[in-house]
Write a protein that holds these residues in place. Structure first.
Motif, mmCIF file in Angstrom:
data_model
loop_
_atom_site.group_PDB
_atom_site.id
_atom_site.type_symbol
_atom_site.label_atom_id
_atom_site.label_comp_id
_atom_site.label_asym_id
_atom_site.label_seq_id
_atom_site.Cartn_x
_atom_site.Cartn_y
_atom_site.Cartn_z
ATOM 1 N N THR A 159 37.635 43.499 46.719
ATOM 2 C CA THR A 159 39.041 43.343 47.104
ATOM 3 C C THR A 159 39.895 43.612 45.878
ATOM 4 O O THR A 159 39.716 42.999 44.829
ATOM 5 C CB THR A 159 39.336 41.986 47.778
ATOM 6 N N THR A 181 42.650 40.618 51.825
ATOM 7 C CA THR A 181 42.450 39.211 51.431
ATOM 8 C C THR A 181 43.794 38.635 50.997
ATOM 9 O O THR A 181 44.558 39.284 50.295
ATOM 10 C CB THR A 181 41.437 39.065 50.269
ATOM 11 N N ARG A 237 40.387 42.650 37.924
ATOM 12 C CA ARG A 237 41.471 42.824 36.953
ATOM 13 C C ARG A 237 41.631 44.249 36.431
ATOM 14 O O ARG A 237 42.616 44.556 35.777
ATOM 15 C CB ARG A 237 41.205 41.943 35.725
ATOM 16 N N ASN A 295 45.675 34.676 49.822
ATOM 17 C CA ASN A 295 45.463 33.267 49.476
ATOM 18 C C ASN A 295 46.851 32.630 49.449
ATOM 19 O O ASN A 295 47.864 33.345 49.544
ATOM 20 C CB ASN A 295 44.675 33.118 48.160
ATOM 21 N N LYS A 344 39.099 31.728 55.031
ATOM 22 C CA LYS A 344 38.657 31.470 53.649
ATOM 23 C C LYS A 344 38.591 29.962 53.425
ATOM 24 O O LYS A 344 39.564 29.237 53.685
ATOM 25 C CB LYS A 344 39.646 32.071 52.656
ATOM 26 N N CYS A 365 33.385 35.046 48.200
ATOM 27 C CA CYS A 365 34.321 35.657 47.256
ATOM 28 C C CYS A 365 34.065 35.127 45.846
ATOM 29 O O CYS A 365 34.676 34.115 45.431
ATOM 30 C CB CYS A 365 35.760 35.297 47.643
ATOM 31 N N ARG A 398 38.620 35.563 36.890
ATOM 32 C CA ARG A 398 38.873 34.204 36.380
ATOM 33 C C ARG A 398 37.722 33.734 35.506
ATOM 34 O O ARG A 398 37.914 32.912 34.608
ATOM 35 C CB ARG A 398 39.117 33.228 37.532
ATOM 36 N N PHE A 448 34.881 35.060 42.086
ATOM 37 C CA PHE A 448 36.112 35.426 41.360
ATOM 38 C C PHE A 448 35.743 35.896 39.951
ATOM 39 O O PHE A 448 35.645 35.083 39.029
ATOM 40 C CB PHE A 448 37.018 34.203 41.241
ATOM 41 N N ASP A 465 43.966 43.205 48.042
ATOM 42 C CA ASP A 465 44.172 41.804 47.672
ATOM 43 C C ASP A 465 45.667 41.538 47.509
ATOM 44 O O ASP A 465 46.182 41.476 46.388
ATOM 45 C CB ASP A 465 43.411 41.552 46.361
ATOM 46 N N ALA A 518 35.933 39.526 44.040
ATOM 47 C CA ALA A 518 37.358 39.159 44.021
ATOM 48 C C ALA A 518 37.825 38.867 42.603
ATOM 49 O O ALA A 518 37.020 38.833 41.672
ATOM 50 C CB ALA A 518 37.577 37.941 44.918
ATOM 51 N N SER A 519 39.133 38.667 42.483
ATOM 52 C CA SER A 519 39.759 38.425 41.180
ATOM 53 C C SER A 519 39.483 39.610 40.254
ATOM 54 O O SER A 519 39.054 39.439 39.113
ATOM 55 C CB SER A 519 39.235 37.107 40.597
HETATM 56 C C1 E4P Z 1 40.799 37.019 46.772
HETATM 57 O O1 E4P Z 1 40.412 36.707 47.861
HETATM 58 C C2 E4P Z 1 41.279 36.068 45.759
HETATM 59 O O2 E4P Z 1 42.149 35.154 46.314
HETATM 60 C C3 E4P Z 1 41.900 36.816 44.611
HETATM 61 O O3 E4P Z 1 41.113 37.960 44.316
HETATM 62 C C4 E4P Z 1 42.124 35.962 43.396
HETATM 63 O O4 E4P Z 1 42.550 36.765 42.343
HETATM 64 P P1 E4P Z 1 43.221 36.183 41.026
HETATM 65 O O5 E4P Z 1 42.165 35.511 40.210
HETATM 66 O O6 E4P Z 1 43.766 37.397 40.327
HETATM 67 O O7 E4P Z 1 44.285 35.224 41.466
#
Ligand code: E4P
Length: 217
Positions: A184, A26, A167, A28, A83, A127, A132, A129, A6, A164-165
């Motif tokens: 990711t 991935t 941590r 963004n 995406k 995806c 978040r 998240f 990512d 995704a996202s």
């Molecule tokens: C992946 O495709 C996303 O854009 C990404 O994992 C977002 O992560 P974040 O919430 O840490 O910005």
């Protein structure tokens, strides 16, 4: 389980690739904006570096804008995945692109109901998240569990989940336990996943003892 990285940072991508850890990438707009190159130049470089899907996000708002933009982005590499943020315009665009054989990733997805609609529209990937969601006191991993359960109920759903996202390493472990096809992972979390204090302590001890038996000076 496949690992995507990512990031849009070429050095980080190369570093993870050397470890055999890049099944895809991935990006963004936020990740791309950190790198100081135009999106097209960078995505073309990433696509040359990586054998696997490279995810690039549209910025169009209407279905028409999204479809038009997607067709351009799809030419930036051999395996570009488009995406598309989930809303009604996005879903319409996913349907059109699916019929034209362009791979899509429905992104900024935060609920199981959105995951159902994305699959119905013909998304190649979604995806969710999770970080978040955790940030606002919802359990992100619980969302993965729900989507996995729903998707497993229907043989006709081919949409794959990209967690995704992410941590922390626990997110990766739990996502794998739930059977997510892809996670990711930001480069810093990949580093954390390889580390363990007992490994470091064990190596130090073995090196010390190796000196006593003439194996190491
Ligand atoms: C992946 O495709 C996303 O854009 C990404 O994992 C977002 O992560 P974040 O919430 O840490 O910005």
């Amino acid at each position: 389980m496949k690992i995507f990285i990512d990031t849009a940072n070429l050095n980080e991508i190369r570093k993870a690739k050397a470890l055999g850890l890049v099944d895809g990438v991935t990006t963004n707009p936020t990740l791309l904006a950190k790198e100081g190159e135009t999106a097209e130049t960078l995505i073309r470089k990433i696509s040359k570096e990586v054998k696997g899907p490279v995810n690039v996000e549209v910025t169009g708002i209407t279905c028409e804008e999204i479809v038009k933009e997607a067709k351009v982005l799809a030419t930036w590499g051999d395996e570009i995945v488009i995406k598309i943020p989930i809303n009604q315009e996005g879903l319409k665009a996913v349907r059109i692109l699916a019929t034209e054989g362009i791979q899509t990733n429905v992104t900024l997805l935060f609920s199981a109901s959105q995951a159902i609609l994305a699959a119905k529209a013909g998304a190649t990937y979604i995806c969710p998240f999770i970080g978040r969601l955790d940030d606002i006191s919802f359990n992100g991993l619980e969302l993965i569990q729900q989507i996995r359960e729903i998707y497993d109920n229907y043989d006709e759903i081919e949409t794959r989940i990209i967690v995704a996202s992410v941590r922390n390493p626990i997110h990766v472990i739990e996502a794998a336990r739930m059977g997510a096809e892809i996670v990711t992972i930001p480069p810093a979390i990949l580093d954390q996943m390889a580390k363990h204090p007992l490994t470091d302590r064990g190596i130090a001890q073995f090196l010390e003892d190796a000196k006593k038996i003439g194996v190491k000076k």
